[in-house]
Write a protein that holds these residues in place. Sequence first.
Motif, mmCIF file in Angstrom:
data_model
loop_
_atom_site.group_PDB
_atom_site.id
_atom_site.type_symbol
_atom_site.label_atom_id
_atom_site.label_comp_id
_atom_site.label_asym_id
_atom_site.label_seq_id
_atom_site.Cartn_x
_atom_site.Cartn_y
_atom_site.Cartn_z
ATOM 1 N N MET A 107 7.808 -4.349 11.121
ATOM 2 C CA MET A 107 7.806 -3.424 12.075
ATOM 3 C C MET A 107 7.098 -2.331 11.620
ATOM 4 O O MET A 107 5.993 -1.488 12.295
ATOM 5 N N ILE A 108 7.711 -1.237 10.771
ATOM 6 C CA ILE A 108 7.117 -0.338 10.136
ATOM 7 C C ILE A 108 5.743 -0.537 9.513
ATOM 8 O O ILE A 108 4.757 0.477 9.810
ATOM 9 N N ALA A 109 5.205 -1.651 8.884
ATOM 10 C CA ALA A 109 4.135 -1.754 8.340
ATOM 11 C C ALA A 109 3.220 -1.938 9.355
ATOM 12 O O ALA A 109 1.991 -1.433 9.535
ATOM 13 N N ARG A 110 3.363 -2.727 10.661
ATOM 14 C CA ARG A 110 2.401 -2.731 11.730
ATOM 15 C C ARG A 110 2.134 -1.481 12.355
ATOM 16 O O ARG A 110 1.162 -1.073 12.857
ATOM 17 N N GLU A 111 3.200 -0.627 12.620
ATOM 18 C CA GLU A 111 3.038 0.619 12.924
ATOM 19 C C GLU A 111 2.063 1.607 12.117
ATOM 20 O O GLU A 111 1.252 2.422 12.642
ATOM 21 N N LEU A 112 2.293 1.474 10.857
ATOM 22 C CA LEU A 112 1.560 2.232 9.848
ATOM 23 C C LEU A 112 -0.064 1.833 9.992
ATOM 24 O O LEU A 112 -0.935 2.565 9.768
ATOM 25 N N THR A 113 -0.122 0.382 10.233
ATOM 26 C CA THR A 113 -1.616 0.065 10.357
ATOM 27 C C THR A 113 -2.364 0.818 11.263
ATOM 28 O O THR A 113 -3.565 0.965 11.565
ATOM 29 N N GLU A 114 -1.681 0.663 12.444
ATOM 30 C CA GLU A 114 -2.142 1.306 13.912
ATOM 31 C C GLU A 114 -2.266 2.767 13.703
ATOM 32 O O GLU A 114 -3.290 3.433 14.271
ATOM 33 N N ILE A 115 -1.383 3.338 12.944
ATOM 34 C CA ILE A 115 -1.353 4.985 12.604
ATOM 35 C C ILE A 115 -2.281 5.447 11.662
ATOM 36 O O ILE A 115 -2.869 6.609 11.884
ATOM 37 N N SER A 116 -2.072 4.806 10.570
ATOM 38 C CA SER A 116 -2.824 5.613 9.330
ATOM 39 C C SER A 116 -4.452 4.732 9.306
ATOM 40 O O SER A 116 -4.654 3.658 8.962
ATOM 41 N N PRO A 117 -5.529 5.658 9.605
ATOM 42 C CA PRO A 117 -6.740 5.054 9.636
ATOM 43 C C PRO A 117 -7.542 4.352 8.356
ATOM 44 O O PRO A 117 -7.874 3.403 8.567
ATOM 45 N N ILE A 118 -7.000 4.910 7.273
ATOM 46 C CA ILE A 118 -7.584 4.479 6.039
ATOM 47 C C ILE A 118 -6.814 3.139 5.440
ATOM 48 O O ILE A 118 -7.434 2.536 4.909
ATOM 49 N N ARG A 119 -5.549 3.404 5.886
ATOM 50 C CA ARG A 119 -4.757 2.076 5.377
ATOM 51 C C ARG A 119 -5.106 0.751 6.179
ATOM 52 O O ARG A 119 -5.487 -0.335 5.828
ATOM 53 N N ALA A 120 -5.698 0.882 7.338
ATOM 54 C CA ALA A 120 -6.045 0.084 8.344
ATOM 55 C C ALA A 120 -7.372 -0.751 7.661
ATOM 56 O O ALA A 120 -7.727 -1.756 8.074
ATOM 57 N N ILE A 121 -8.291 0.033 7.184
ATOM 58 C CA ILE A 121 -9.563 -0.350 6.585
ATOM 59 C C ILE A 121 -9.645 -0.609 5.054
ATOM 60 O O ILE A 121 -10.537 -1.245 4.539
ATOM 61 N N SER A 122 -8.322 -0.468 4.247
ATOM 62 C CA SER A 122 -8.556 -0.380 2.908
ATOM 63 C C SER A 122 -7.826 -1.843 2.676
ATOM 64 O O SER A 122 -7.347 -2.393 3.289
ATOM 65 N N GLU A 199 5.736 9.514 10.435
ATOM 66 C CA GLU A 199 5.851 10.531 9.511
ATOM 67 C C GLU A 199 5.269 9.845 7.905
ATOM 68 O O GLU A 199 4.456 10.503 7.475
ATOM 69 N N PHE A 200 5.346 8.737 7.980
ATOM 70 C CA PHE A 200 4.653 8.016 6.574
ATOM 71 C C PHE A 200 2.877 8.132 6.726
ATOM 72 O O PHE A 200 2.417 8.225 6.024
ATOM 73 N N GLY A 201 2.708 7.621 8.188
ATOM 74 C CA GLY A 201 1.087 7.800 8.386
ATOM 75 C C GLY A 201 0.484 9.138 8.471
ATOM 76 O O GLY A 201 -0.430 9.302 7.982
ATOM 77 N N ARG A 202 1.274 10.147 8.764
ATOM 78 C CA ARG A 202 0.911 11.364 8.648
ATOM 79 C C ARG A 202 0.681 11.740 7.348
ATOM 80 O O ARG A 202 -0.362 12.566 6.875
ATOM 81 N N ALA A 203 1.538 11.460 6.162
ATOM 82 C CA ALA A 203 1.446 11.925 4.996
ATOM 83 C C ALA A 203 0.495 11.141 4.283
ATOM 84 O O ALA A 203 -0.508 11.703 3.456
ATOM 85 N N GLU A 204 0.261 9.857 4.365
ATOM 86 C CA GLU A 204 -0.716 8.952 3.899
ATOM 87 C C GLU A 204 -2.036 9.410 4.479
ATOM 88 O O GLU A 204 -3.082 9.196 3.516
ATOM 89 N N GLY A 205 -2.350 9.711 5.797
ATOM 90 C CA GLY A 205 -3.577 10.152 6.020
ATOM 91 C C GLY A 205 -4.340 11.110 5.172
ATOM 92 O O GLY A 205 -5.466 10.990 4.519
ATOM 93 N N ALA A 206 -3.570 12.092 4.767
ATOM 94 C CA ALA A 206 -3.921 13.451 4.000
ATOM 95 C C ALA A 206 -4.236 12.753 2.410
ATOM 96 O O ALA A 206 -5.171 13.028 1.803
#
Length: 384
Positions: A107-122, A199-206
Amino acid sequence: MDNITTKPDDDAIANAEQSFDIVARQDKVEAQISGLRSDVDEVKARLDKVSRAASRPTIGDTRTSGTEVKGFVDGYLRRGSETQVKSINGSTPSDGGFAVPEAIDAMIARELTEISPIRAISQVVQTGTSGYRKLVSTGGTASGWVSETAARPETATPDFAEIAPPSGDLYANPAASQAMLDDAAFDLESWLANEIALEFGRAEGAAFVSGSGSNQPQGFLNAATATAEDGVRAFGTVQYIGSGDANGLDSAPDEKLIDLIHSLKSGHRQGASFVMNSATLAAVRKLKTADGAFLWQPGMVEGQPDRLLGYPVVEAEDMPDIASGAFPIAFGNFRHGYLIAEHNATRVLRDPFSNKPFVHFYATKRVGGQVLDSNAIKLLKIEA
């Protein structure tokens, strides 16, 4: 003495024939029953084999059942009972918390993919250890043509470079009141997954965009850059195209964007996308060609991304604004160009003591990132 010939009794003959028929039928029925028994035994043996295989533990299988997940949520997260989770993963709080069940981690991984734009395409790889290394071929594997019976000349020795993405512990610390946890209708599982992912997505994005590489991923904007073309630059150096203006886009920005697109080799352009923040996108959406047509085109079908010169546009708010010396626009195939390596388990430590009356859930995960193929990402730099 005269020979006496006796005539068989018709009834006796009929009874004998009937007896023979009954015996034949019984034999036939018994044969059929025997065949059915054999089939039943075979089916039963197959079912037993399948049942044994299903109950046999799979090597490396970390999946948890719904009962175990419920025990983790209701036992540990709601009430702090450690006995509910020791049977799942065998870890202890002194190790930094308990590894969450796979269902919650998914569930966390699915949410991260939707929130973190770079993760979604990398390109994302799961690792079982804190460090990850990958060998990348940088050339040297020559090829050629020969006749059917000719000798095969020796090829050049391949060259490799090692990629070891810098990593760090990503953490989040969402809190809930005890009243929320005591409410049986409160969906603690979804709430925790959403809070951790935000929170993970916000930190990952930067970090994935401009991370320093010191106890965190190295962002693709923090890689070495040069104007040299592919095959000339040093490995790991990203090529950039100048905007033609020291303070922004020049008078023919569409031509610069086309140059940016075609600086990427055709093999990488399949699946490539633009990356920029919303402020840059607002400026780009106003750009027109000489005949007055907008360069930017909205998605015509629901779920389809907006496009710029035929390529999808990904909004990443951590990209810099248009300013002198900045790299506000990136274009590339990030699945080829950027690697994210993460430990395959999120750990959660329940903390009801630090901030009473709230209960904190300290979640950690080790994540790394680095440019994988510098030929797959191109940048637009604001310069004359």
